[in-house]
Scaffold this active site. Structure first.
Site, PDB file in Angstrom:
ATOM      1  N   TRP A  84       0.828  -1.215   0.000  1.00 41.89           N
ATOM      2  CA  TRP A  84       0.000   0.000   0.000  1.00 41.89           C
ATOM      3  C   TRP A  84       0.854   1.253   0.000  1.00 41.89           C
ATOM      4  O   TRP A  84       0.528   2.227  -0.695  1.00 41.89           O
ATOM      5  CB  TRP A  84      -1.002  -0.023   1.157  1.00 41.89           C
ATOM      6  CG  TRP A  84      -2.023  -1.098   0.959  1.00 41.89           C
ATOM      7  CD1 TRP A  84      -2.192  -2.207   1.726  1.00 41.89           C
ATOM      8  CD2 TRP A  84      -2.991  -1.199  -0.105  1.00 41.89           C
ATOM      9  NE1 TRP A  84      -3.207  -2.986   1.208  1.00 41.89           N
ATOM     10  CE2 TRP A  84      -3.706  -2.389   0.090  1.00 41.89           C
ATOM     11  CE3 TRP A  84      -3.297  -0.390  -1.203  1.00 41.89           C
ATOM     12  CZ2 TRP A  84      -4.733  -2.802  -0.767  1.00 41.89           C
ATOM     13  CZ3 TRP A  84      -4.316  -0.791  -2.062  1.00 41.89           C
ATOM     14  CH2 TRP A  84      -5.020  -1.989  -1.849  1.00 41.89           C
ATOM     15  N   ASP A 104      -2.152   6.731   5.878  1.00 41.86           N
ATOM     16  CA  ASP A 104      -3.171   5.810   5.369  1.00 41.86           C
ATOM     17  C   ASP A 104      -3.446   4.827   6.502  1.00 41.86           C
ATOM     18  O   ASP A 104      -2.609   3.993   6.829  1.00 41.86           O
ATOM     19  CB  ASP A 104      -2.624   5.087   4.125  1.00 41.86           C
ATOM     20  CG  ASP A 104      -3.579   4.004   3.625  1.00 41.86           C
ATOM     21  OD1 ASP A 104      -4.686   3.850   4.199  1.00 41.86           O
ATOM     22  OD2 ASP A 104      -3.211   3.311   2.655  1.00 41.86           O
ATOM     23  N   LYS A 155     -12.867  -1.823   6.081  1.00 39.85           N
ATOM     24  CA  LYS A 155     -12.168  -2.740   6.978  1.00 39.85           C
ATOM     25  C   LYS A 155     -12.668  -2.584   8.416  1.00 39.85           C
ATOM     26  O   LYS A 155     -13.181  -3.526   8.978  1.00 39.85           O
ATOM     27  CB  LYS A 155     -10.664  -2.539   6.869  1.00 39.85           C
ATOM     28  CG  LYS A 155     -10.111  -3.233   5.630  1.00 39.85           C
ATOM     29  CD  LYS A 155      -9.250  -2.374   4.777  1.00 39.85           C
ATOM     30  CE  LYS A 155      -8.889  -3.080   3.475  1.00 39.85           C
ATOM     31  NZ  LYS A 155      -8.143  -2.225   2.574  1.00 39.85           N
TER      32      LYS A 155
HETATM   33  C1  PLP Z   1      -7.549  -1.738   1.464  1.00 40.20           C
HETATM   34  C2  PLP Z   1      -6.487  -0.722   1.557  1.00 40.20           C
HETATM   35  C3  PLP Z   1      -6.373   0.316   0.607  1.00 40.20           C
HETATM   36  C4  PLP Z   1      -7.251   0.401  -0.606  1.00 40.20           C
HETATM   37  O1  PLP Z   1      -8.494   0.848  -0.261  1.00 40.20           O
HETATM   38  P1  PLP Z   1      -9.611   1.150  -1.382  1.00 40.20           P
HETATM   39  O2  PLP Z   1     -10.688   1.728  -0.530  1.00 40.20           O
HETATM   40  O3  PLP Z   1      -9.947  -0.144  -2.023  1.00 40.20           O
HETATM   41  O4  PLP Z   1      -9.050   2.115  -2.339  1.00 40.20           O
HETATM   42  C5  PLP Z   1      -5.377   1.246   0.796  1.00 40.20           C
HETATM   43  N1  PLP Z   1      -4.537   1.199   1.855  1.00 40.20           N
HETATM   44  C6  PLP Z   1      -4.619   0.209   2.781  1.00 40.20           C
HETATM   45  C7  PLP Z   1      -3.666   0.203   3.918  1.00 40.20           C
HETATM   46  C8  PLP Z   1      -5.600  -0.773   2.648  1.00 40.20           C
HETATM   47  O5  PLP Z   1      -5.685  -1.745   3.568  1.00 40.20           O
END
Ligand code: PLP
Length: 359
Positions: free
Chosen positions: A102, A171, A195
């Site tokens: 990521w 993030d 999540k």
């Molecule tokens: C799942 C995830 C993403 C991607 O998220 P989307 O909402 O599908 O764009 C980005 N960063 C992390 C750490 C993730 O777990």
């Protein structure tokens, strides 16, 4: 009813009581004669939900008035682009930590917009790990410093956040609101909801208000944080139903004792599985111990054939979604906030039994 233990990495398990409440309100929301999905996003019934969701997040994090809570779309992936579009001015540099898949994606997008300095790169390290955050050489005057708090695929997690002179951007898609942290250390935090926060379709952004003002007029209106801040995330039609469910999840989280209560439960859940891994020579954790994630527990078995059998037999016992990400293989147990303790105990018992038969 036959609900399974859902170890999916995202979209992921939601609290059962949230789903049940949503089911009772689906057709008619609070005596209004229609579903919340059918309400105008500018009417008072939806507005109450919208405002309550924002207030709950502020309460959970103890956010001051210098921060705004935004509900955007396009997932965390859109934030990979929006962050540099808004915060990385011409002639500036942004510092990025690359801790995995990521972090790599965030960097790739930022490079399209401007100049990026990679402070550290552990994205290819096996066992998986986070960089040593104390040895980073920040760029003086960097527009911001970007980190990924939890690498969902690698199963590694930052246990402490660095104190940075430039605004810290994180993030937190896969561990947002799963533990306590000081939000005042951050300029911007973002997380796709699917999540820990609710269903997909809404992305939570927390931004220090002064940073939202910095944007260049060359950026299309919809991609400016400033626009969404000024309109309280009602510039365009928001994903009302996703926000409605997120609001129910926030109420549930407050009932768990907020972040302090949730963190305690999450620690206990993760510790049980890590103890099962460490107590055996059959299972091997894939992350360096000090960086082990409390959300995504990754481990290997002695062979890929055994891993395949493990996933298949677990699935037959109602434990779904244990297959590791296609890019790395192995096993991944994603145990977000809403994942129940009984599911952890079921997995640990299954692991012991599987080892006895195959070890
Ligand atoms: C799942 C995830 C993403 C991607 O998220 P989307 O909402 O599908 O764009 C980005 N960063 C992390 C750490 C993730 O777990």
């Amino acid at each position: 009813m036959s609900r399974v233990y859902n170890f999916n990495a995202g979209p992921a398990v939601l609290p059962l009581e949230v789903l049940q409440q949503a089911a009772t309100e689906l057709v008619e929301f609070k005596g209004t004669g229609m579903s919340i999905m059918e309400h105008s996003h500018r009417g008072k019934d939806y507005e109450a939900v919208h405002v309550e969701a924002i207030d709950s997040i502020k309460k959970l994090l103890g956010l001051g008035d210098n921060y705004a809570v935004l509900f955007l779309q396009g997932g965390a992936s859109q934030q990979f682009a929006m962050v540099p579009m808004n915060l990385l001015g011409e002639g500036q540099v942004a510092d990025y930590v690359n801790s995995g898949a990521w972090g790599s994606k965030a960097i790739k997008e930022a490079k399209i917009i401007g100049k990026v300095n990679v402070l550290a790169d552990t994205s290819k390290d096996i066992p998986t790990r986070m960089p040593d955050m104390n040895s980073l050489k920040y760029t003086p005057g960097a527009a911001y410093v970007h980190v990924t708090s939890n690498e969902t695929i690698a199963g590694s997690q930052l246990k402490a956040f660095p104190k940075t002179a430039s605004p810290l951007v994180a993030d937190m898609s896969s561990d947002m609101l799963s533990r306590r942290f000081d939000p005042n250390q951050f300029g911007l935090i973002y997380a796709g909801a699917q999540k820990n926060l609710g269903p997909s379709g809404v992305t939570l952004v927390i931004i220090r208000k002064d940073l939202a003002e910095k944007v260049s007029e060359k950026i299309p209106t919809i991609f400016r944080y400033k626009t969404h801040l000024a309109e309280n995330s009602l510039y365009n039609t928001p994903p009302c139903y996703s926000i409605y469910i997120l609001n129910l999840v926030m109420k549930w989280l407050l009932k768990q004792g907020g972040l302090e209560g949730m963190e305690k439960i999450n620690r206990e859940k993760a510790a049980k599985i890590y103890a099962a891994i460490d107590g055996s020579s059959f299972y091997k954790g894939t992350a360096v111990k000090e960086f082990r994630s409390d959300m995504n527990i990754t481990f290997r078995l002695p062979s890929e054939a055994l891993e395949e059998t493990f996933v298949k037999e677990a699935s037959a016992q109602k434990m779904k979604g244990l297959k590791g990400h296609r890019s790395v293989g192995g096993i991944r147990a994603s145990i977000y906030n809403a994942f129940p303790m009984e599911g952890i105990d079921a997995l640990v018992a299954f692991m012991k039994d599987f080892e006895k038969k195959n070890g």
